[in-house]
Enzyme design. Structure first.
Site, PDB file in Angstrom:
ATOM      1  N   SER B 140       0.868  -1.175   0.000  1.00 40.46           N
ATOM      2  CA  SER B 140       0.000   0.000   0.000  1.00 40.46           C
ATOM      3  C   SER B 140       0.902   1.220   0.000  1.00 40.46           C
ATOM      4  O   SER B 140       2.028   1.159   0.513  1.00 40.46           O
ATOM      5  CB  SER B 140      -0.873   0.020   1.249  1.00 40.46           C
ATOM      6  OG  SER B 140      -1.448   1.301   1.427  1.00 40.46           O
ATOM      7  N   TYR B 153      -2.084  -0.216  10.284  1.00 40.50           N
ATOM      8  CA  TYR B 153      -2.166  -0.627   8.875  1.00 40.50           C
ATOM      9  C   TYR B 153      -0.911  -0.183   8.118  1.00 40.50           C
ATOM     10  O   TYR B 153      -0.302  -0.952   7.366  1.00 40.50           O
ATOM     11  CB  TYR B 153      -3.419  -0.002   8.261  1.00 40.50           C
ATOM     12  CG  TYR B 153      -3.716  -0.393   6.840  1.00 40.50           C
ATOM     13  CD1 TYR B 153      -4.380  -1.572   6.537  1.00 40.50           C
ATOM     14  CD2 TYR B 153      -3.345   0.437   5.785  1.00 40.50           C
ATOM     15  CE1 TYR B 153      -4.669  -1.921   5.223  1.00 40.50           C
ATOM     16  CE2 TYR B 153      -3.628   0.104   4.470  1.00 40.50           C
ATOM     17  CZ  TYR B 153      -4.294  -1.075   4.197  1.00 40.50           C
ATOM     18  OH  TYR B 153      -4.573  -1.402   2.898  1.00 40.50           O
TER      19      TYR B 153
END
Lengths: 265, 273
Positions: B140, B153
């Protein structure tokens, strides 16, 4: 399957191979673009080398023509754009493959001003000039993809190669800056960093291996994490992905095609 | 002729979003695919629609036995495994370090880091035997940039990207390539199911328009095409690379602008919830 560059027009600057008959990154990319349906303008300082690429593409039934230009010169680049628009009516892809390695191996003290200017002009300024010549036409149509061939040397220094590294780091930053500037105008700009390649340009490196080509190939294979060098087709396929609509959300990226060389401790 | 003809792939988190778009694209390109997910009804419906080359295997990717079983299912069914796309994962928690829920932190780290490790661990022996394979892990852009709003995250994705590179160094010489793909702002229903997932994806598609230099939201297909490139033989010299698909986001707009946009997105999502 639909061809992935159907209806597109590409200018490949540096479309001939070093030594004319070999298969370099630019030649392989031009061939792959043509296979995928693009009309390709083959630009090279050495017209004979560009003609060899033309023959290869035409033998496969592709569409292209060769054009001689010195991409360090604005007038040549403007003539190149004019010719492309005259022949094909549009420019969708600019592939900047032109590059040289420094003549001398060494550091700042081994490099004179003329050599600095030569390497920076060929490797970096040429991409600025071709881009600025092509961009107005792309902006007018609101779409385009520019691909610059950089090198892993942009991110990993090698002793004796500082000037090459500096020029390629410049290519990476130019790529990211242009991407940011033109993203909202429909133009994408990306780069590829080839790693240790088995291409004609590195042939002259054999002098560092006592002139023994096989020894050079063996040692270069061993240095790569995949225990082999890359081929021109690897760069060509990466280029195809990045200039095609499949990558239409990718811009400002520098893709390493290096077998993992840049991760190596 | 498809670009993945004759290849077999496992795609985790394949029931919806980026995973599902990749399943559809891989099938269209001639691959056989095992879809792994916890969302069984969505995954089974997808496989029914795509035909016999697509099978579902309900899997919790944080449980070693289940991951081992998943790889075995693929090998038994298709006789080989050319590509593993470790794509499953859960959302992080919002809020800062002081309010971090420890159990939730562990779950987030496990859903990304542990799952990716397990997938690679159990696919490696098969791929080594074949002398060939492509592993793709979903990173990501928040694994590249420090996103304090989703710090668990963000940290977990950084772990995914780095683990990718480490394993790439180990497996490269066996003909196995290991890369990650790092999406930017993609319109998916991640964290939701059914109609809620569709609604979330639609909301994000609108809100994401101005969040990166390319003036539209990223779509699952954008990432699927990157995965296709990495799975196919066209990328056979790409190894240890994190391929970013973000519309130019990390190259970026100013921090002030980005924070303003993030705040409006989080506000809108909270109103939806």
């Amino acid at each position: 399957m639909q061809k992935r560059l159907k209806g597109k027009v590409a200018i490949v600057a540096g479309a001939g191979s070093t030594g004319v008959d070999g298969l370099g990154n630019g030649k392989a990319s031009a061939v792959v673009y043509a296979r995928e349906g693009a009309s390709v303008m083959l630009v090279d300082l050495n017209l004979e080398a560009a003609e060899k690429t033309r023959q290869m593409i035409e033998q496969e039934g592709g569409t292209c023509f060769a054009f001689q230009a010195n991409v360090r010169q604005r007038s040549d680049c403007e003539a190149m754009v004019q010719k492309c628009l005259q022949e094909y009516g549009q420019i969708d892809i600019l592939h900047n493959n032109v590059g040289v390695e420094p003549k001398t191996f060494g550091g700042v003290l081994n490099t004179d001003d003329a050599e600095w200017d030569r390497v920076i002009n060929v490797n970096l300024k040429s991409m600025f000039i071709t881009s600025s010549a092509v961009l107005p036409s792309m902006l007018e149509r609101g779409s385009g993809a520019i691909l610059n061939i950089s090198s892993v040397s942009a991110e990993r220094l090698s002793p004796g190669l500082f000037l090459y590294c500096v020029s390629k780091a410049g290519v990476n930053t130019l790529t990211k800056a242009m991407a940011l500037d033109y993203a909202d105008k429909g133009i994408r700009v990306n780069a590829i960093m080839p790693g240790l390649m088995d291409t004609p340009m590195v042939e002259r490196h054999k002098e560092f291996y006592g002139g023994d080509r096989e020894k050079m190939r063996q040692l270069r294979n061993e240095r790569a994490p995949m225990k082999r060098m890359g081929e021109a087709w690897d760069v060509a396929n990466a280029a195809l992905f990045l200039v095609s609509d499949e990558a239409k959300y990718i811009t400002g990226q520098v893709l390493a095609v290096d077998g993992g060389y840049l991760c190596k401790p | 002729m498809g670009r993945l003809d004759g290849k077999a792939a496992v795609i985790t988190g394949g029931s919806q979003g980026i995973g599902r778009a990749t399943v559809e694209l891989f099938i269209a390109e001639g691959a056989k695919v095992v879809v792994a997910d916890l969302l069984a009804s969505e995954g089974e419906a997808l496989c029914d629609r795509l035909g016999p080359d697509c099978v579902f295997c309900k899997t919790d990717v944080t449980v070693e036995d289940q991951v081992r079983n998943l790889i075995e299912v693929a090998v038994k069914r298709f006789g080989r495994i050319d590509c593993l796309f470790n794509n499953a994962g859960i959302l992080g928690q919002t809020g800062g370090i002081e309010s971090m829920e420890v159990d939730r932190f562990d779950r987030v780290m496990a859903s990304h880091g542990r799952s990716v490790m397990l997938g690679m661990k159990h696919v490696a022996p098969y791929m080594k035997q074949q002398g060939f394979g492509s592993i793709i892990n979903t990173g990501s852009i928040s694994g590249i940039q420090a996103v304090s709003a989703y710090m668990d995250y963000s940290a977990a994705k950084a772990a995914v990207i780095h683990l990718t590179k480490c394993v790439a160094m180990e497996l490269g010489e066996f003909g196995i390539r290991v890369n990650s793909v790092s999406p930017g702002q993609i319109a998916t229903g991640m964290g939701k199911t059914g109609p809620d997932a569709l609604e979330k994806a639609a909301v994000l598609r609108e809100l994401n328009k101005t969040r990166q230099p390319i003036p539209r939201s990223g779509m699952p297909e954008d990432v699927a095409f990157a995965a296709l490139y990495l799975a196919s033989d066209e990328s056979s010299f790409v190894n240890g690379h994190d391929l970013v698909v973000d519309g130019g986001l990390i190259g970026g707009s100013s921090w002030t602008e980005r924070q303003r946009m993030s705040a409006s997105v989080h506000g809108a999502l909270q109103r939806q919830a």
